[in-house]
Write a protein that holds these residues in place. Structure first.
Motif, PDB file in Angstrom:
ATOM      1  N   VAL A  38      -6.642   2.533  -2.988  1.00 32.38           N
ATOM      2  CA  VAL A  38      -5.572   2.133  -2.069  1.00 32.38           C
ATOM      3  C   VAL A  38      -5.376   3.191  -0.990  1.00 32.38           C
ATOM      4  O   VAL A  38      -5.155   2.866   0.180  1.00 32.38           O
ATOM      5  CB  VAL A  38      -4.257   1.825  -2.826  1.00 32.38           C
ATOM      6  N   LEU A  39      -5.472   4.470  -1.348  1.00 39.75           N
ATOM      7  CA  LEU A  39      -5.337   5.533  -0.354  1.00 39.75           C
ATOM      8  C   LEU A  39      -6.427   5.413   0.697  1.00 39.75           C
ATOM      9  O   LEU A  39      -6.158   5.507   1.906  1.00 39.75           O
ATOM     10  CB  LEU A  39      -5.371   6.910  -1.018  1.00 39.75           C
ATOM     11  N   LYS A  40      -7.670   5.181   0.274  1.00 36.71           N
ATOM     12  CA  LYS A  40      -8.770   5.030   1.236  1.00 36.71           C
ATOM     13  C   LYS A  40      -8.524   3.817   2.129  1.00 36.71           C
ATOM     14  O   LYS A  40      -8.734   3.869   3.336  1.00 36.71           O
ATOM     15  CB  LYS A  40     -10.110   4.873   0.502  1.00 36.71           C
ATOM     16  N   GLN A  41      -8.078   2.727   1.518  1.00 34.93           N
ATOM     17  CA  GLN A  41      -7.797   1.508   2.275  1.00 34.93           C
ATOM     18  C   GLN A  41      -6.669   1.768   3.271  1.00 34.93           C
ATOM     19  O   GLN A  41      -6.717   1.335   4.413  1.00 34.93           O
ATOM     20  CB  GLN A  41      -7.415   0.378   1.325  1.00 34.93           C
ATOM     21  N   ALA A  42      -5.633   2.486   2.830  1.00 37.05           N
ATOM     22  CA  ALA A  42      -4.457   2.745   3.671  1.00 37.05           C
ATOM     23  C   ALA A  42      -4.823   3.559   4.899  1.00 37.05           C
ATOM     24  O   ALA A  42      -4.272   3.350   5.984  1.00 37.05           O
ATOM     25  CB  ALA A  42      -3.387   3.461   2.860  1.00 37.05           C
ATOM     26  N   GLY A  68      11.531  -1.433   9.600  1.00 39.60           N
ATOM     27  CA  GLY A  68      11.744  -0.019   9.339  1.00 39.60           C
ATOM     28  C   GLY A  68      12.484   0.301   8.057  1.00 39.60           C
ATOM     29  O   GLY A  68      12.943   1.416   7.869  1.00 39.60           O
ATOM     30  N   LYS A  69      12.623  -0.674   7.167  1.00 43.67           N
ATOM     31  CA  LYS A  69      13.349  -0.446   5.919  1.00 43.67           C
ATOM     32  C   LYS A  69      12.439  -0.771   4.733  1.00 43.67           C
ATOM     33  O   LYS A  69      12.410  -1.902   4.252  1.00 43.67           O
ATOM     34  CB  LYS A  69      14.597  -1.314   5.854  1.00 43.67           C
ATOM     35  N   PRO A  70      11.684   0.227   4.251  1.00 44.70           N
ATOM     36  CA  PRO A  70      10.768  -0.017   3.141  1.00 44.70           C
ATOM     37  C   PRO A  70      11.457  -0.600   1.905  1.00 44.70           C
ATOM     38  O   PRO A  70      10.884  -1.457   1.228  1.00 44.70           O
ATOM     39  CB  PRO A  70      10.183   1.356   2.839  1.00 44.70           C
ATOM     40  N   ALA A  71      12.670  -0.170   1.628  1.00 40.93           N
ATOM     41  CA  ALA A  71      13.369  -0.648   0.434  1.00 40.93           C
ATOM     42  C   ALA A  71      13.653  -2.148   0.496  1.00 40.93           C
ATOM     43  O   ALA A  71      13.865  -2.785  -0.529  1.00 40.93           O
ATOM     44  CB  ALA A  71      14.663   0.119   0.223  1.00 40.93           C
ATOM     45  N   ALA A  72      13.621  -2.729   1.691  1.00 42.33           N
ATOM     46  CA  ALA A  72      13.860  -4.169   1.844  1.00 42.33           C
ATOM     47  C   ALA A  72      12.559  -4.972   1.822  1.00 42.33           C
ATOM     48  O   ALA A  72      12.586  -6.190   1.805  1.00 42.33           O
ATOM     49  CB  ALA A  72      14.597  -4.431   3.149  1.00 42.33           C
ATOM     50  N   ASP A  73      11.433  -4.277   1.815  1.00 47.84           N
ATOM     51  CA  ASP A  73      10.128  -4.941   1.816  1.00 47.84           C
ATOM     52  C   ASP A  73       9.705  -5.200   0.364  1.00 47.84           C
ATOM     53  O   ASP A  73       9.517  -4.251  -0.396  1.00 47.84           O
ATOM     54  CB  ASP A  73       9.109  -4.042   2.516  1.00 47.84           C
ATOM     55  N   PRO A  74       9.554  -6.480  -0.041  1.00 46.00           N
ATOM     56  CA  PRO A  74       9.197  -6.780  -1.438  1.00 46.00           C
ATOM     57  C   PRO A  74       7.868  -6.155  -1.868  1.00 46.00           C
ATOM     58  O   PRO A  74       7.720  -5.741  -3.007  1.00 46.00           O
ATOM     59  CB  PRO A  74       9.110  -8.306  -1.493  1.00 46.00           C
ATOM     60  N   GLY A  75       6.915  -6.060  -0.947  1.00 46.51           N
ATOM     61  CA  GLY A  75       5.630  -5.436  -1.269  1.00 46.51           C
ATOM     62  C   GLY A  75       5.802  -3.965  -1.592  1.00 46.51           C
ATOM     63  O   GLY A  75       5.201  -3.442  -2.534  1.00 46.51           O
ATOM     64  N   TYR A  76       6.636  -3.289  -0.801  1.00 43.03           N
ATOM     65  CA  TYR A  76       6.891  -1.866  -1.051  1.00 43.03           C
ATOM     66  C   TYR A  76       7.594  -1.670  -2.392  1.00 43.03           C
ATOM     67  O   TYR A  76       7.219  -0.809  -3.182  1.00 43.03           O
ATOM     68  CB  TYR A  76       7.734  -1.243   0.070  1.00 43.03           C
ATOM     69  N   VAL A  77       8.593  -2.497  -2.654  1.00 43.76           N
ATOM     70  CA  VAL A  77       9.353  -2.381  -3.904  1.00 43.76           C
ATOM     71  C   VAL A  77       8.412  -2.555  -5.096  1.00 43.76           C
ATOM     72  O   VAL A  77       8.424  -1.746  -6.029  1.00 43.76           O
ATOM     73  CB  VAL A  77      10.514  -3.401  -3.946  1.00 43.76           C
ATOM     74  N   ALA A 128       0.836  -1.199   0.000  1.00 45.96           N
ATOM     75  CA  ALA A 128       0.000   0.000   0.000  1.00 45.96           C
ATOM     76  C   ALA A 128       0.877   1.259   0.000  1.00 45.96           C
ATOM     77  O   ALA A 128       0.638   2.194  -0.770  1.00 45.96           O
ATOM     78  CB  ALA A 128      -0.949  -0.001   1.196  1.00 45.96           C
ATOM     79  N   ALA A 129       1.900   1.276   0.848  1.00 42.24           N
ATOM     80  CA  ALA A 129       2.812   2.433   0.899  1.00 42.24           C
ATOM     81  C   ALA A 129       3.523   2.615  -0.432  1.00 42.24           C
ATOM     82  O   ALA A 129       3.662   3.742  -0.930  1.00 42.24           O
ATOM     83  CB  ALA A 129       3.826   2.256   2.025  1.00 42.24           C
ATOM     84  N   GLY A 130       3.972   1.519  -1.027  1.00 41.52           N
ATOM     85  CA  GLY A 130       4.659   1.603  -2.315  1.00 41.52           C
ATOM     86  C   GLY A 130       3.747   2.080  -3.429  1.00 41.52           C
ATOM     87  O   GLY A 130       4.144   2.900  -4.256  1.00 41.52           O
ATOM     88  N   VAL A 131       2.515   1.589  -3.450  1.00 45.70           N
ATOM     89  CA  VAL A 131       1.555   2.024  -4.476  1.00 45.70           C
ATOM     90  C   VAL A 131       1.273   3.513  -4.317  1.00 45.70           C
ATOM     91  O   VAL A 131       1.239   4.258  -5.301  1.00 45.70           O
ATOM     92  CB  VAL A 131       0.256   1.190  -4.428  1.00 45.70           C
ATOM     93  N   ILE A 132       1.102   3.956  -3.077  1.00 43.83           N
ATOM     94  CA  ILE A 132       0.867   5.391  -2.857  1.00 43.83           C
ATOM     95  C   ILE A 132       2.074   6.195  -3.324  1.00 43.83           C
ATOM     96  O   ILE A 132       1.923   7.252  -3.946  1.00 43.83           O
ATOM     97  CB  ILE A 132       0.507   5.673  -1.388  1.00 43.83           C
ATOM     98  N   GLU A 133       3.280   5.703  -3.045  1.00 44.81           N
ATOM     99  CA  GLU A 133       4.502   6.360  -3.541  1.00 44.81           C
ATOM    100  C   GLU A 133       4.466   6.469  -5.065  1.00 44.81           C
ATOM    101  O   GLU A 133       4.734   7.534  -5.629  1.00 44.81           O
ATOM    102  CB  GLU A 133       5.728   5.571  -3.088  1.00 44.81           C
ATOM    103  N   TYR A 134       4.127   5.367  -5.731  1.00 47.47           N
ATOM    104  CA  TYR A 134       4.025   5.359  -7.197  1.00 47.47           C
ATOM    105  C   TYR A 134       2.977   6.371  -7.665  1.00 47.47           C
ATOM    106  O   TYR A 134       3.220   7.136  -8.605  1.00 47.47           O
ATOM    107  CB  TYR A 134       3.661   3.952  -7.698  1.00 47.47           C
ATOM    108  N   CYS A 135       1.835   6.378  -7.013  1.00 46.69           N
ATOM    109  CA  CYS A 135       0.751   7.277  -7.405  1.00 46.69           C
ATOM    110  C   CYS A 135       1.131   8.741  -7.220  1.00 46.69           C
ATOM    111  O   CYS A 135       0.779   9.591  -8.050  1.00 46.69           O
ATOM    112  CB  CYS A 135      -0.518   6.937  -6.623  1.00 46.69           C
ATOM    113  N   LEU A 136       1.841   9.035  -6.138  1.00 47.41           N
ATOM    114  CA  LEU A 136       2.314  10.403  -5.915  1.00 47.41           C
ATOM    115  C   LEU A 136       3.317  10.813  -6.987  1.00 47.41           C
ATOM    116  O   LEU A 136       3.223  11.903  -7.563  1.00 47.41           O
ATOM    117  CB  LEU A 136       2.955  10.527  -4.531  1.00 47.41           C
ATOM    118  N   LYS A 137       4.275   9.920  -7.244  1.00 41.55           N
ATOM    119  CA  LYS A 137       5.337  10.202  -8.203  1.00 41.55           C
ATOM    120  C   LYS A 137       4.774  10.453  -9.607  1.00 41.55           C
ATOM    121  O   LYS A 137       5.322  11.233 -10.373  1.00 41.55           O
ATOM    122  CB  LYS A 137       6.294   9.006  -8.243  1.00 41.55           C
ATOM    123  N   ASN A 138       3.669   9.791  -9.932  1.00 43.54           N
ATOM    124  CA  ASN A 138       3.088   9.893 -11.270  1.00 43.54           C
ATOM    125  C   ASN A 138       1.843  10.776 -11.312  1.00 43.54           C
ATOM    126  O   ASN A 138       1.072  10.716 -12.276  1.00 43.54           O
ATOM    127  CB  ASN A 138       2.788   8.489 -11.798  1.00 43.54           C
TER     128      ASN A 138
END
Length: 134
Positions: free
Chosen positions: A126-130, A83-92, A51-61
Motif C-alpha cells: 500500500v505504501l508503494k501504491q500510495a 479535508g476531513k479524513p475522519a469523515a472519509d469511510p475509507g480512511y476510517v 490508503a492513508a488510513g491503512v498507512i496510519e494503521y501500519c505506522l501505529k502498529n
C-alpha cells in the motif's frame, strides 16, 4: 514422480491446515498471492482515504517506519475530498486495519501469527501504491 496417493496426502494436508487456520488465514493467503502478483491487483487500496488510513494503521502498529511513510500518509490525507479524513469511510476503515480493494473486497489486517507477515507485506504494498497516488 509423485504418486496419486502422495498428491492426495499433500492436498489433504493443505486443506487441513487451511481448515484449522480458519477463514482469516485463507484470506491472508489469497491476499498474499494478490500482493505477489498472482491476482489482478484487486487488493490494491481502492481510494486515497483507505490508503492513508491503512498507512496510519501500519505506522501505529510498527509495520512501517515513520521515516518512509509519514510524509506519504500526510500528502494523501491532504488530498482527501473535504479535508476531513475522519469523515472519509475509507480512511476510517483503513485506520482500523481494513484494506478495501479496488474491487470492493475487504481484508482485515489485524491479528497475529502468519497474518502478521501478510500484514507487513500489505503495508509495504500500500505504501508503494500510495507513492504513485501523490
Amino acid at each position: 514422480m509423485i504418486t496419486a496417493r502422495q498428491r492426495f496426502m499433500r492436498v489433504s494436508a493443505i486443506a487441513l491446515l487451511l481448515g484449522s487456520a480458519g477463514l482469516a488465514q485463507a484470506q491472508s493467503l489469497d491476499m498474499l498471492k494478490g500482493l505477489a502478483g498472482g491476482a489482478s491487483g484487486s487488493m490494491a487500496s481502492g481510494s486515497l482515504g483507505n490508503a492513508a488510513g491503512v498507512i496510519e494503521y501500519c505506522l501505529k502498529n510498527n509495520y512501517l517506519s515513520a521515516d518512509g511513510a509519514s510524509g506519504v500518509k500526510d500528502q494523501l490525507m491532504s488530498k482527501i475530498p473535504g479535508g476531513k479524513p475522519a469523515a472519509d469511510p475509507g480512511y476510517v476503515d483503513g485506520s482500523q486495519g481494513i484494506l478495501t480493494g479496488s474491487d470492493g473486497k475487504k481484508m482485515d489486517l489485524t491479528g497475529g501469527g502468519l497474518k502478521q507477515e501478510v500484514t507487513r507485506k500489505a503495508c509495504d504494498f500500500v505504501l508503494k501504491q500510495a507513492k504513485g497516488m501523490i
